[in-house]
Design an enzyme around this catalytic site. Structure first.
Site, PDB file in Angstrom:
ATOM      1  N   GLY A   9       5.480  14.846  48.394  1.00  0.00           N
ATOM      2  CA  GLY A   9       5.203  14.018  47.212  1.00  0.00           C
ATOM      3  C   GLY A   9       5.655  12.578  47.414  1.00  0.00           C
ATOM      4  N   ALA A  42       9.419  16.012  51.087  1.00  0.00           N
ATOM      5  CA  ALA A  42       8.917  14.629  51.095  1.00  0.00           C
ATOM      6  C   ALA A  42       7.389  14.514  51.081  1.00  0.00           C
ATOM      7  CB  ALA A  42       9.491  13.809  52.254  1.00  0.00           C
TER       8      ALA A  42
HETATM    9  P1  ADP Z   1       6.021  17.426  45.621  1.00  0.00           P
HETATM   10  O1  ADP Z   1       6.501  17.276  47.043  1.00  0.00           O
HETATM   11  O2  ADP Z   1       6.409  16.257  44.754  1.00  0.00           O
HETATM   12  O3  ADP Z   1       6.317  18.755  44.995  1.00  0.00           O
HETATM   13  P2  ADP Z   1       3.287  18.338  46.120  1.00  0.00           P
HETATM   14  O4  ADP Z   1       3.864  19.586  46.692  1.00  0.00           O
HETATM   15  O5  ADP Z   1       2.330  18.498  44.974  1.00  0.00           O
HETATM   16  O6  ADP Z   1       4.410  17.291  45.684  1.00  0.00           O
HETATM   17  O7  ADP Z   1       2.547  17.582  47.323  1.00  0.00           O
HETATM   18  C1  ADP Z   1       2.071  16.250  47.220  1.00  0.00           C
HETATM   19  C2  ADP Z   1       0.793  16.103  48.038  1.00  0.00           C
HETATM   20  O8  ADP Z   1       1.107  16.420  49.408  1.00  0.00           O
HETATM   21  C3  ADP Z   1      -0.327  17.050  47.643  1.00  0.00           C
HETATM   22  O9  ADP Z   1      -1.138  16.495  46.614  1.00  0.00           O
HETATM   23  C4  ADP Z   1      -1.089  17.194  48.961  1.00  0.00           C
HETATM   24  O10 ADP Z   1      -2.002  16.111  49.126  1.00  0.00           O
HETATM   25  C5  ADP Z   1       0.009  17.098  50.015  1.00  0.00           C
HETATM   26  N1  ADP Z   1       0.460  18.437  50.427  1.00  0.00           N
HETATM   27  C6  ADP Z   1       1.515  19.135  49.943  1.00  0.00           C
HETATM   28  N2  ADP Z   1       1.609  20.355  50.536  1.00  0.00           N
HETATM   29  C7  ADP Z   1       0.581  20.415  51.442  1.00  0.00           C
HETATM   30  C8  ADP Z   1       0.115  21.398  52.372  1.00  0.00           C
HETATM   31  N3  ADP Z   1       0.734  22.595  52.515  1.00  0.00           N
HETATM   32  N4  ADP Z   1      -0.967  21.097  53.130  1.00  0.00           N
HETATM   33  C9  ADP Z   1      -1.605  19.903  53.017  1.00  0.00           C
HETATM   34  N5  ADP Z   1      -1.212  18.935  52.154  1.00  0.00           N
HETATM   35  C10 ADP Z   1      -0.139  19.177  51.364  1.00  0.00           C
END
Ligand code: ADP
Length: 295
Positions: free
Chosen positions: A243, A241
């Site tokens: 994203g 969650a």
């Molecule tokens: P999805 O969940 O759709 O795969 P992402 O993994 O790219 O999306 O994550 C969405 C956003 O959440 C990222 O752009 C970032 O800002 C935040 N995020 C995700 N993983 C981390 C993490 N390990 N540490 C800090 N922020 C994170």
């Protein structure tokens, strides 16, 4: 302004197992949880927690209305969620091993039953400048984009999970496309960020794009402008969650006329808080928690 989120509602059945079930094997699970999930429901909860007016448009089996109550409690307007007596709710059977690997069987069920009159009745109440939000876990995406565009509504689409059919959709009608790196690679056929940006800018010159890069952060770009925001450095416990939280908080800030830079930072803070907690919807922070984190 309101967001009409045409989205999935899934019942996540989560089983703790010593290893994934093998062919022909019967395996006992040491624990079981039944949790509200689905990218659609998560994004509606994120919008509501970001204090944005959100109508969830979708369907669920009538025996699972407890999940609608949970969405209402989070602040989601549920008047356009239809309860269907003859269809199973969308659900996921999730095996989780001790080293936190998972595998998932997904059944679309009621999420695949959005009808033309359901679309029309929800959109009839939308006002100019309202948004329609979509993910790729429901049927009728093409129709919803076309109908929303006819009514001159803003449209945000998060093509997750990505499928080949996404490439046939009228993506040029979107206001905002939100993709993670894997989805962007599958959509464009490119495998580095600069090439992905070039491809999306040239194919969809009128669409704004959010390209989220997990713990690296996020790119926002459109034809003649681009901005990057680094993710906050936090100890990630569960990135489920991330994203969905990002989308909810970004859209809320963007609709409230914050600058792109402010909206990106706000959404990065909210999703950083979400990855520090286990679970999907329960890990989505409140506005107060995000503001405190940013101070
Ligand atoms: P999805 O969940 O759709 O795969 P992402 O993994 O790219 O999306 O994550 C969405 C956003 O959440 C990222 O752009 C970032 O800002 C935040 N995020 C995700 N993983 C981390 C993490 N390990 N540490 C800090 N922020 C994170």
């Amino acid at each position: 302004m309101a967001v009409f989120n045409f989205g999935s509602i899934n019942i996540d059945h989560v089983y703790s197992v010593p290893h994934f079930v093998q062919p022909g094997e019967t395996l006992s699970s040491s624990s079981y949880q039944s949790i509200l999930g689905g990218k659609g429901a998560n994004q509606s909860v994120a919008l509501a927690k970001a204090n944005n007016n959100v109508f969830h448009v979708g369907a669920i089996g009538s025996s699972d209305s407890g999940f609608i109550e949970q969405m209402k409690e989070a602040g989601v307007n549920c008047e356009f969620i239809r309860e269907m007596s003859d269809v199973a709710s969308g659900h996921a059977i999730i095996q989780v091993t001790p080293d936190a690997e998972n595998n998932i069987i997904l059944f679309g069920g009621a999420n695949q039953c959005i009808s033309d009159d359901h679309i029309a009745s929800a959109l009839a109440t939308a006002k100019p400048n309202d948004w329609v939000l979509l993910q790729n876990e429901t049927n009728a995406i093409d129709k919803i984009i076309t109908e929303a565009h006819k009514r001159q509504l803003h449209i945000a689409f998060n093509p997750a999970p990505m499928t080949e059919s996404v490439k046939q959709l009228p993506l040029d009608k979107l206001t905002l496309l939100v993709v993670n790196e894997v989805e962007a690679e599958q959509l464009t056929g490119e495998n580095d960020v600069e090439a992905i940006k070039r491809s999306l800018k040239s194919n969809y010159p009128n669409t704004k794009v959010l390209l989220t890069l997990g713990k690296a952060g996020v790119w926002f770009f459109e034809a003649d402008n681009e901005e990057f925001c680094a993710a906050f450095k936090v100890k990630a416990v569960d990135t489920t969650a991330a994203g969905d939280t990002f989308i909810g908080f970004f859209l809320a800030a963007y609709q409230a006329n914050k600058s792109i830079a402010e909206a990106l930072k706000y959404a990065c803070a909210a999703s950083a808080l979400a990855v520090m907690k286990a679970g999907a919807a329960p890990s989505i922070p409140s506005v107060d928690e995000v503001i405190a984190f940013l101070q």
